[in-house]
Design a protein around this motif. Structure first.
Motif, PDB file in Angstrom:
ATOM      1  N   GLU A 107     -84.779  59.625  17.290  1.00  0.00           N
ATOM      2  CA  GLU A 107     -84.050  60.384  16.279  1.00  0.00           C
ATOM      3  C   GLU A 107     -84.602  60.031  14.894  1.00  0.00           C
ATOM      4  N   LEU A 108     -84.463  60.952  13.946  1.00  0.00           N
ATOM      5  CA  LEU A 108     -85.015  60.719  12.623  1.00  0.00           C
ATOM      6  C   LEU A 108     -84.326  59.576  11.882  1.00  0.00           C
ATOM      7  N   ASP A 109     -83.070  59.309  12.198  1.00  0.00           N
ATOM      8  CA  ASP A 109     -82.419  58.177  11.543  1.00  0.00           C
ATOM      9  C   ASP A 109     -83.024  56.859  12.015  1.00  0.00           C
ATOM     10  N   GLU A 110     -83.545  56.851  13.251  1.00  0.00           N
ATOM     11  CA  GLU A 110     -84.225  55.657  13.755  1.00  0.00           C
ATOM     12  C   GLU A 110     -85.580  55.492  13.067  1.00  0.00           C
ATOM     13  N   LEU A 111     -86.251  56.620  12.806  1.00  0.00           N
ATOM     14  CA  LEU A 111     -87.507  56.564  12.057  1.00  0.00           C
ATOM     15  C   LEU A 111     -87.244  56.034  10.647  1.00  0.00           C
ATOM     16  N   GLU A 112     -86.170  56.498  10.047  1.00  0.00           N
ATOM     17  CA  GLU A 112     -85.783  56.030   8.716  1.00  0.00           C
ATOM     18  C   GLU A 112     -85.559  54.522   8.716  1.00  0.00           C
ATOM     19  N   ASN A 113     -84.848  54.049   9.714  1.00  0.00           N
ATOM     20  CA  ASN A 113     -84.581  52.623   9.840  1.00  0.00           C
ATOM     21  C   ASN A 113     -85.869  51.832  10.038  1.00  0.00           C
ATOM     22  N   THR A 114     -86.791  52.407  10.792  1.00  0.00           N
ATOM     23  CA  THR A 114     -88.081  51.761  11.031  1.00  0.00           C
ATOM     24  C   THR A 114     -88.860  51.606   9.729  1.00  0.00           C
ATOM     25  N   ILE A 115     -88.893  52.654   8.924  1.00  0.00           N
ATOM     26  CA  ILE A 115     -89.608  52.611   7.642  1.00  0.00           C
ATOM     27  C   ILE A 115     -89.036  51.520   6.746  1.00  0.00           C
ATOM     28  N   ILE A 116     -87.714  51.453   6.676  1.00  0.00           N
ATOM     29  CA  ILE A 116     -87.055  50.456   5.830  1.00  0.00           C
ATOM     30  C   ILE A 116     -87.344  49.037   6.331  1.00  0.00           C
ATOM     31  N   ARG A 117     -87.247  48.832   7.627  1.00  0.00           N
ATOM     32  CA  ARG A 117     -87.481  47.499   8.187  1.00  0.00           C
ATOM     33  C   ARG A 117     -88.923  47.055   7.994  1.00  0.00           C
ATOM     34  N   VAL A 118     -89.858  47.974   8.198  1.00  0.00           N
ATOM     35  CA  VAL A 118     -91.268  47.651   8.001  1.00  0.00           C
ATOM     36  C   VAL A 118     -91.533  47.326   6.533  1.00  0.00           C
ATOM     37  N   ASN A 119     -90.914  48.089   5.641  1.00  0.00           N
ATOM     38  CA  ASN A 119     -91.074  47.833   4.208  1.00  0.00           C
ATOM     39  C   ASN A 119     -90.519  46.466   3.825  1.00  0.00           C
ATOM     40  N   ASN A 120     -89.565  45.976   4.607  1.00  0.00           N
ATOM     41  CA  ASN A 120     -88.964  44.662   4.358  1.00  0.00           C
ATOM     42  C   ASN A 120     -89.733  43.526   5.035  1.00  0.00           C
ATOM     43  N   GLY A 121     -90.866  43.877   5.657  1.00  0.00           N
ATOM     44  CA  GLY A 121     -91.714  42.844   6.243  1.00  0.00           C
ATOM     45  C   GLY A 121     -91.576  42.642   7.733  1.00  0.00           C
ATOM     46  N   GLU A 122     -90.774  43.470   8.388  1.00  0.00           N
ATOM     47  CA  GLU A 122     -90.604  43.335   9.840  1.00  0.00           C
ATOM     48  C   GLU A 122     -91.679  44.095  10.605  1.00  0.00           C
ATOM     49  N   PHE A 123     -91.867  43.703  11.857  1.00  0.00           N
ATOM     50  CA  PHE A 123     -92.704  44.453  12.783  1.00  0.00           C
ATOM     51  C   PHE A 123     -91.747  45.192  13.717  1.00  0.00           C
ATOM     52  N   VAL A 124     -91.933  46.505  13.830  1.00  0.00           N
ATOM     53  CA  VAL A 124     -90.980  47.308  14.600  1.00  0.00           C
ATOM     54  C   VAL A 124     -91.714  48.099  15.683  1.00  0.00           C
ATOM     55  N   PHE A 125     -91.327  47.857  16.923  1.00  0.00           N
ATOM     56  CA  PHE A 125     -91.919  48.568  18.042  1.00  0.00           C
ATOM     57  C   PHE A 125     -90.811  49.079  18.947  1.00  0.00           C
ATOM     58  N   SER A 126     -90.972  50.278  19.440  1.00  0.00           N
ATOM     59  CA  SER A 126     -89.943  50.901  20.259  1.00  0.00           C
ATOM     60  C   SER A 126     -89.736  50.134  21.555  1.00  0.00           C
ATOM     61  N   SER A 127     -88.623  50.407  22.205  1.00  0.00           N
ATOM     62  CA  SER A 127     -88.324  49.747  23.477  1.00  0.00           C
ATOM     63  C   SER A 127     -89.390  50.079  24.515  1.00  0.00           C
ATOM     64  N   GLU A 128     -89.946  51.300  24.428  1.00  0.00           N
ATOM     65  CA  GLU A 128     -90.990  51.705  25.367  1.00  0.00           C
ATOM     66  C   GLU A 128     -92.242  50.836  25.194  1.00  0.00           C
ATOM     67  N   VAL A 129     -92.592  50.576  23.920  1.00  0.00           N
ATOM     68  CA  VAL A 129     -93.765  49.752  23.648  1.00  0.00           C
ATOM     69  C   VAL A 129     -93.533  48.325  24.122  1.00  0.00           C
ATOM     70  N   ARG A 130     -92.364  47.785  23.823  1.00  0.00           N
ATOM     71  CA  ARG A 130     -92.052  46.422  24.250  1.00  0.00           C
ATOM     72  C   ARG A 130     -92.087  46.319  25.777  1.00  0.00           C
ATOM     73  N   LYS A 131     -91.570  47.354  26.436  1.00  0.00           N
ATOM     74  CA  LYS A 131     -91.558  47.362  27.896  1.00  0.00           C
ATOM     75  C   LYS A 131     -92.983  47.396  28.436  1.00  0.00           C
ATOM     76  N   ALA A 132     -93.825  48.218  27.805  1.00  0.00           N
ATOM     77  CA  ALA A 132     -95.218  48.329  28.249  1.00  0.00           C
ATOM     78  C   ALA A 132     -95.936  47.002  28.105  1.00  0.00           C
ATOM     79  N   ILE A 133     -95.717  46.314  26.982  1.00  0.00           N
ATOM     80  CA  ILE A 133     -96.364  45.032  26.755  1.00  0.00           C
ATOM     81  C   ILE A 133     -95.843  43.976  27.736  1.00  0.00           C
ATOM     82  N   GLU A 134     -94.543  44.023  28.019  1.00  0.00           N
ATOM     83  CA  GLU A 134     -93.964  43.086  28.984  1.00  0.00           C
ATOM     84  C   GLU A 134     -94.567  43.301  30.369  1.00  0.00           C
ATOM     85  N   ILE A 135     -94.761  44.554  30.727  1.00  0.00           N
ATOM     86  CA  ILE A 135     -95.354  44.871  32.031  1.00  0.00           C
ATOM     87  C   ILE A 135     -96.768  44.314  32.107  1.00  0.00           C
ATOM     88  N   LEU A 136     -97.519  44.474  31.000  1.00  0.00           N
ATOM     89  CA  LEU A 136     -98.886  43.951  30.977  1.00  0.00           C
ATOM     90  C   LEU A 136     -98.883  42.435  31.159  1.00  0.00           C
TER      91      LEU A 136
END
Length: 209
Positions: A107-136
């Protein structure tokens, strides 16, 4: 105010995101581009805080371009906003220095939240990405040969999976055809197969593509 450049091929995406942030007091869509060359020009002419980037943006034929961009503009935050396979592209994208990797299905509100968090110095990855990395990380050692693939080898494999020939891949990546043949040979060796068909099937089996 967080200034953003949206780099995406789709006019529908442009309109949707611009409309959503039109009255935002936190985020301003400063620039909108539909190819990589324009992105570079816009960033040079008018620096922004963040780039929302589609991995399949026209002219972006290599993740190495993003790595170079971030080396030249270390204060720039890049968020991949894409439908490209998480397993295939997320690890090299993260390695290149992107601060976020999220699906276009959010959802676009999640994209908005991602932009703000990244601007604050966080690393933000979706649950799908985290799951993919965990599988690897949990994959058996015998099935982790593909983790030895370089970023360039992954890119070449991606184009092979689309049915492209050596000459086409060479043209897209700006490399010599003999170089692509060398990458193909390395891929065959690293994935322990003897032909292109088996290479693609093995890559699909390991969820690389």
């Amino acid at each position: 105010m967080i200034t953003v450049c949206l780099a995406d091929n789709s006019p529908v995406v442009h309109l949707g995101i611009q409309t959503y942030f039109k009255n935002s007091s936190t985020i301003k869509i400063e620039e909108v581009v539909s190819n990589y060359d324009d992105l570079l020009r816009k960033i040079e002419a008018s620096p922004v805080d963040c780039v929302i980037l589609d991995a399949e943006l026209s002219g972006l034929n290599s993740i190495l371009k993003i790595k170079k961009l971030l080396q030249e503009t270390p204060k720039l935050n890049v968020i991949f906003f894409t439908n490209v396979s998480d397993t295939l592209y997320a690890p090299p994208a993260i390695k290149s220095g992107v601060k976020g990797y999220v699906s276009k299905n959010i959802e676009l509100d999640e994209l908005e939240n991602t932009i703000i968090r990244v601007n604050n110095g966080e690393f933000v990855f979706s649950s799908e990405v985290r799951k993919a990395i965990e599988i690897l990380n949990k994959t058996k050692k015998s099935e982790r040969l593909f983790k030895k693939l370089s970023t360039r080898e992954i890119e070449v494999l991606r184009y092979f999976s689309e049915g492209r020939k050596n000459k086409e891949v060479a043209k897209i990546l700006g490399l010599d055809e003999k170089t692509i043949s060398t990458y193909k040979l390395r891929l065959l060796q690293k994935l322990s197969v003897t032909n292109l068909l088996d290479l693609i099937n093995k890559a699909k089996q390991l969820e690389i593509i």
